[in-house]
Scaffold this active site. Structure first.
Site, mmCIF file in Angstrom:
data_model
loop_
_atom_site.group_PDB
_atom_site.id
_atom_site.type_symbol
_atom_site.label_atom_id
_atom_site.label_comp_id
_atom_site.label_asym_id
_atom_site.label_seq_id
_atom_site.Cartn_x
_atom_site.Cartn_y
_atom_site.Cartn_z
ATOM 1 N N ASN A 9 0.871 -1.181 0.000
ATOM 2 C CA ASN A 9 0.000 0.000 0.000
ATOM 3 C C ASN A 9 0.904 1.227 0.000
ATOM 4 O O ASN A 9 1.497 1.565 1.020
ATOM 5 C CB ASN A 9 -0.894 -0.037 1.244
ATOM 6 C CG ASN A 9 -1.754 1.202 1.377
ATOM 7 O OD1 ASN A 9 -1.804 2.039 0.471
ATOM 8 N ND2 ASN A 9 -2.426 1.327 2.520
ATOM 9 N N LYS A 11 0.150 4.265 -0.257
ATOM 10 C CA LYS A 11 -0.457 5.436 0.379
ATOM 11 C C LYS A 11 -0.231 6.692 -0.476
ATOM 12 O O LYS A 11 -0.187 6.587 -1.708
ATOM 13 C CB LYS A 11 0.066 5.585 1.812
ATOM 14 C CG LYS A 11 -0.123 4.266 2.610
ATOM 15 C CD LYS A 11 0.153 4.390 4.078
ATOM 16 C CE LYS A 11 -0.082 3.035 4.751
ATOM 17 N NZ LYS A 11 0.134 3.054 6.198
ATOM 18 N N HIS A 95 -9.191 0.922 5.038
ATOM 19 C CA HIS A 95 -7.905 1.151 5.701
ATOM 20 C C HIS A 95 -8.105 2.071 6.909
ATOM 21 O O HIS A 95 -8.915 3.000 6.869
ATOM 22 C CB HIS A 95 -6.897 1.759 4.720
ATOM 23 C CG HIS A 95 -5.503 1.723 5.274
ATOM 24 N ND1 HIS A 95 -5.055 2.674 6.162
ATOM 25 C CD2 HIS A 95 -4.511 0.828 5.126
ATOM 26 C CE1 HIS A 95 -3.821 2.366 6.519
ATOM 27 N NE2 HIS A 95 -3.463 1.240 5.912
ATOM 28 N N GLU A 97 -6.494 4.494 7.967
ATOM 29 C CA GLU A 97 -6.323 5.922 7.686
ATOM 30 C C GLU A 97 -7.587 6.504 7.048
ATOM 31 O O GLU A 97 -7.944 7.654 7.309
ATOM 32 C CB GLU A 97 -5.078 6.129 6.806
ATOM 33 C CG GLU A 97 -3.811 5.882 7.612
ATOM 34 C CD GLU A 97 -2.665 5.257 6.839
ATOM 35 O OE1 GLU A 97 -2.638 5.321 5.599
ATOM 36 O OE2 GLU A 97 -1.760 4.691 7.502
ATOM 37 N N GLU A 167 -4.977 -5.097 10.477
ATOM 38 C CA GLU A 167 -3.922 -4.107 10.688
ATOM 39 C C GLU A 167 -4.169 -3.396 12.015
ATOM 40 O O GLU A 167 -4.964 -2.433 12.055
ATOM 41 C CB GLU A 167 -3.913 -3.085 9.552
ATOM 42 C CG GLU A 167 -3.621 -3.683 8.188
ATOM 43 C CD GLU A 167 -3.103 -2.636 7.212
ATOM 44 O OE1 GLU A 167 -2.044 -2.879 6.632
ATOM 45 O OE2 GLU A 167 -3.736 -1.580 7.047
ATOM 46 N N GLY A 173 3.035 2.035 10.806
ATOM 47 C CA GLY A 173 3.989 3.124 10.659
ATOM 48 C C GLY A 173 4.697 3.501 11.944
ATOM 49 O O GLY A 173 5.357 4.538 12.019
ATOM 50 N N SER A 213 3.972 -2.439 10.242
ATOM 51 C CA SER A 213 5.422 -2.483 10.441
ATOM 52 C C SER A 213 6.059 -3.829 10.072
ATOM 53 O O SER A 213 6.992 -4.274 10.724
ATOM 54 C CB SER A 213 5.775 -2.095 11.882
ATOM 55 O OG SER A 213 5.375 -0.756 12.132
#
Ligand code: 13P
Length: 251
Positions: A9, A11, A95, A97, A167, A173, A213
């Protein structure tokens, strides 16, 4: 046998030139054969370039999002038909985010899932708990409601077009990875949930990816767990050597 998948991904990273350079490197360095499907998800504006570049390479190009409506007055959004006409057949939905920064609720996601399935997409459906949920030991309940409200309503035959991606938000991240045991524990929980809510056969056949990660040096251990069928990779998918190092972890 469940499909193994390693998906990148990207992003909001990589302009057109960087997209081309990264794909060139991936194509040049990727192994001839691998037991896993390799997926990359560039930004919308680079999808057409990525589709053209990866043609015949076996690399699958996915979108990072999609609107639930067919068309209309939704400034800045991209529809299923637009993606299909660009030969994009896979879409990431849900996702964290998108959920956190763009207000995507389970209810909206359920609509996106329906639209994507109606258009024949393969969906990579993301979900996962926040740090506070895990600290309060609420993580199983959060994941269960994300799945029940976002995707468990689909018809049984549509599960063939669904990949799940667990996730945990606290691992995205941050450099903090779920331990292989934590990943396995949650993936086994998810598979059990599918077995009860949908069917044991669907549970057995559905790929469940881990994301958060994942790096070349921890991939093999995480992917080695029986209910982890691959990974959804953020930061480390932006460097061909790291991404392919992670792919090696699945063999
Ligand atoms: P990182 O691999 O950068 O933690 O991101 C994971 C992710 O969000 C993939 O969708």
């Amino acid at each position: 046998m469940r499909k193994k998948i390693v998906a990148g991904n990207w992003k909001m990273n990589n302009d057109i030139n960087q997209t081309i350079a990264l794909l060139d490197e991936l194509i040049a360095k990727k192994p001839e054969t691998t037991s896993a499907k390799l997926v990359v998800a560039p930004s919308f504006i680079n999808l057409t370039t990525a589709v053209a570049k990866t043609n015949g390479t076996g690399i699958i190009v996915a979108a990072q999002n999609m609107h639930q409506a067919e068309s209309g007055a939704f400034t800045g959004e991209v529809s299923a038909d637009m993606l299909k006409s660009a030969h994009v057949n896979t879409v990431i939905l849900g996702h964290s985010e998108r959920r956190a920064y763009f207000g995507e609720t389970n209810e909206i996601l359920a609509k996106k899932v329906d639209t994507a399935l109606a258009h024949g997409f393969t969906i990579i459906f993301c979900f996962g708990e926040e740090l506070a949920d895990r600290q309060s030991e609420n993580h199983f309940a959060v994941v269960e409601s994300q799945l029940r409200e976002g995707i468990f309503h689909i018809a049984q035959e549509n599960w063939a077009n669904v990949v799940l991606a667990y996730e945990p938000v606290w691992a995205i991240g941050t450099g903090l990875t779920a331990s292989p045991e934590q990943a396995q524990e949650m993936h086994a929980f998810i598979r059990n949930l599918i077995a009860t809510a949908v069917s044991p056969a669907v549970a057995e056949a559905t790929s469940i990816l881990y994301g958060g990660s994942v790096k070349p040096d921890n991939a093999a251990e995480i992917f080695g767990k029986p209910d982890v069928d691959g990974g959804l990779i953020g930061g480390a998918s932006l460097k061909a050597d790291d991404f392919l190092g992670i792919l090696k972890g699945i063999e």
